[in-house]
Enzyme design. Structure first.
Site, PDB file in Angstrom:
ATOM      1  N   CYS A  86       0.507  -1.025  -0.276  1.00 38.29           N
ATOM      2  CA  CYS A  86       0.468   0.599   0.184  1.00 38.29           C
ATOM      3  C   CYS A  86       0.949   1.401  -0.384  1.00 38.29           C
ATOM      4  O   CYS A  86       1.802   1.817  -0.947  1.00 38.29           O
ATOM      5  CB  CYS A  86      -0.402  -0.419   1.418  1.00 38.29           C
ATOM      6  SG  CYS A  86      -2.329   1.394   1.106  1.00 38.29           S
ATOM      7  N   HIS A 194      -3.649  -5.799   1.315  1.00 41.02           N
ATOM      8  CA  HIS A 194      -2.705  -5.907   2.417  1.00 41.02           C
ATOM      9  C   HIS A 194      -2.813  -7.361   2.565  1.00 41.02           C
ATOM     10  O   HIS A 194      -4.331  -7.706   3.221  1.00 41.02           O
ATOM     11  CB  HIS A 194      -3.725  -4.994   3.545  1.00 41.02           C
ATOM     12  CG  HIS A 194      -3.145  -3.726   3.536  1.00 41.02           C
ATOM     13  ND1 HIS A 194      -2.459  -2.767   3.975  1.00 41.02           N
ATOM     14  CD2 HIS A 194      -4.360  -2.471   2.366  1.00 41.02           C
ATOM     15  CE1 HIS A 194      -2.202  -1.463   3.782  1.00 41.02           C
ATOM     16  NE2 HIS A 194      -3.551  -0.964   3.156  1.00 41.02           N
ATOM     17  N   GLU A 196      -1.557  -8.625   5.282  1.00 38.18           N
ATOM     18  CA  GLU A 196      -0.609  -9.365   6.655  1.00 38.18           C
ATOM     19  C   GLU A 196      -2.617  -9.240   7.334  1.00 38.18           C
ATOM     20  O   GLU A 196      -2.689  -8.734   8.566  1.00 38.18           O
ATOM     21  CB  GLU A 196      -0.397  -8.288   7.251  1.00 38.18           C
ATOM     22  CG  GLU A 196      -0.814  -6.516   7.333  1.00 38.18           C
ATOM     23  CD  GLU A 196      -0.708  -5.577   6.059  1.00 38.18           C
ATOM     24  OE1 GLU A 196      -0.727  -5.911   5.027  1.00 38.18           O
ATOM     25  OE2 GLU A 196      -1.314  -4.415   6.218  1.00 38.18           O
TER      26      GLU A 196
END
Lengths: 220, 80
Positions: A86, A194, A196
């Site tokens: 990002c 993302h 994560e």
């Protein structure tokens, strides 16, 4: 796998990605403050999501000029792995490790939702365990994810097969549906989604977990 | 001395903010607005008196930080 997470003022996914790395590797990554000027010896450098320097001037512009980035450049040029997520992707384009730039979303809105990504390059340490054409579920959360490159640059990076992920349904106007991009040799990856935030999917492991796990296995 | 730097998206690069501005003006009844491009102005306070040198230095600043040459173009004005 030794991992460093670079922390800028305004980073906000640094702890999430550190937790993701700890889950996959069993070891906490080193958190490196952006003013750090000494060398750190790691396999992977992560530039996390967030709003480094409040996106002042342009997203990633200030972060790309901070002192730690000279080491990240050296690390990348020596073949070390760099993952920009990002805001980290924006930093990678600003510093020139990846071509092009990220513009405000075509709809002028912040978009935060799960998206489907098509894996289009598997010859990178990040995607080596995926198959070409496979779809991943990984969420996006950004205001400036509209990837842009001038015509010549775009055809060069398509010819080199640098596009790693494409959106199935383009959420932000990104040219050629580009969601993730690598350098030619594949050791530097920038992606708007993302991973994560995709560590679990219901009761099973999420596609983000698989991405980090791929990395770990490639390095081992 | 002062430098006024104008930074703007290159022609052909999508400018959603400019489009939104043009749309808002049209909805206010300004039908003559057929397009808008948004940019930014950066004013720099400079020491020294040499305009040519100042221009050269500010153009370098633009290339290195103030503008992203992939998507933006800039112009520089030097004032006393």
């Amino acid at each position: 796998m030794r991992v460093a997470v670079i922390v800028f003022p305004g980073s906000n996914c640094d702890r999430d990605v550190a937790e993701a790395i700890a889950q996959v590797t069993g070891k906490q990554p080193i958190m490196v403050w952006h003013r750090e000027t000494t060398f750190f010896d790691v396999d992977l450098v992560i530039l996390p999501g967030g709003f480094a320097y409040g996106d002042y001037l342009r997203p990633g512009a200030m972060a790309a000029r901070s002192s730690v980035m000279r080491h990240v450049l050296d690390h990348a040029k020596a073949g070390g792995l760099v993952l920009g997520i990002c805001n980290g992707f924006q930093v990678l384009t600003e510093i020139g490790l990846l071509p092009g730039a990220l513009l405000p979303n075509a709809g002028m809105k912040f978009i935060c939702k799960p998206v489907k990504l098509k894996v289009t390059r598997t010859s990178t340490p990040f995607t080596g365990s995926f198959t070409k054409g496979q779809y991943l579920d990984i969420p996006v959360a950004h205001h400036d994810g509209n990837y842009f490159a001038q015509k010549d640059e775009l055809s060069r990076l398509e010819d080199n097969e640098q596009v790693v992920f494409r959106y199935e349904n383009n959420p932000n106007g990104s040219i050629n549906d580009i969601a993730g991009l690598s350098n030619v040799s594949g050791n530097v990856l920038g992606m708007m989604p993302h991973p994560e935030r995709a560590m679990v999917h219901g009761k099973t492991r999420g596609d983000g977990y698989k991405l980090f796990n791929t990395l770990m296995e490639m390095i081992r | 001395m002062k430098a006024i730097v104008h930074v703007q998206l290159k022609p052909g690069v999508l400018d959603p903010q400019g489009q939104a501005i043009a749309g808002a003006l049209a909805s206010l009844g300004y039908d003559e607005v057929t397009g808008a491009r948004q940019g930014k102005v950066i004013e720099l306070e400079l020491s020294g008196t040499d305009h040519a040198l100042a221009r050269e230095r500010v153009e370098a600043m633009c290339g290195q930080l103030l503008a992203n040459m992939v998507i933006e173009q800039f112009s520089v004005e030097i004032l006393d």
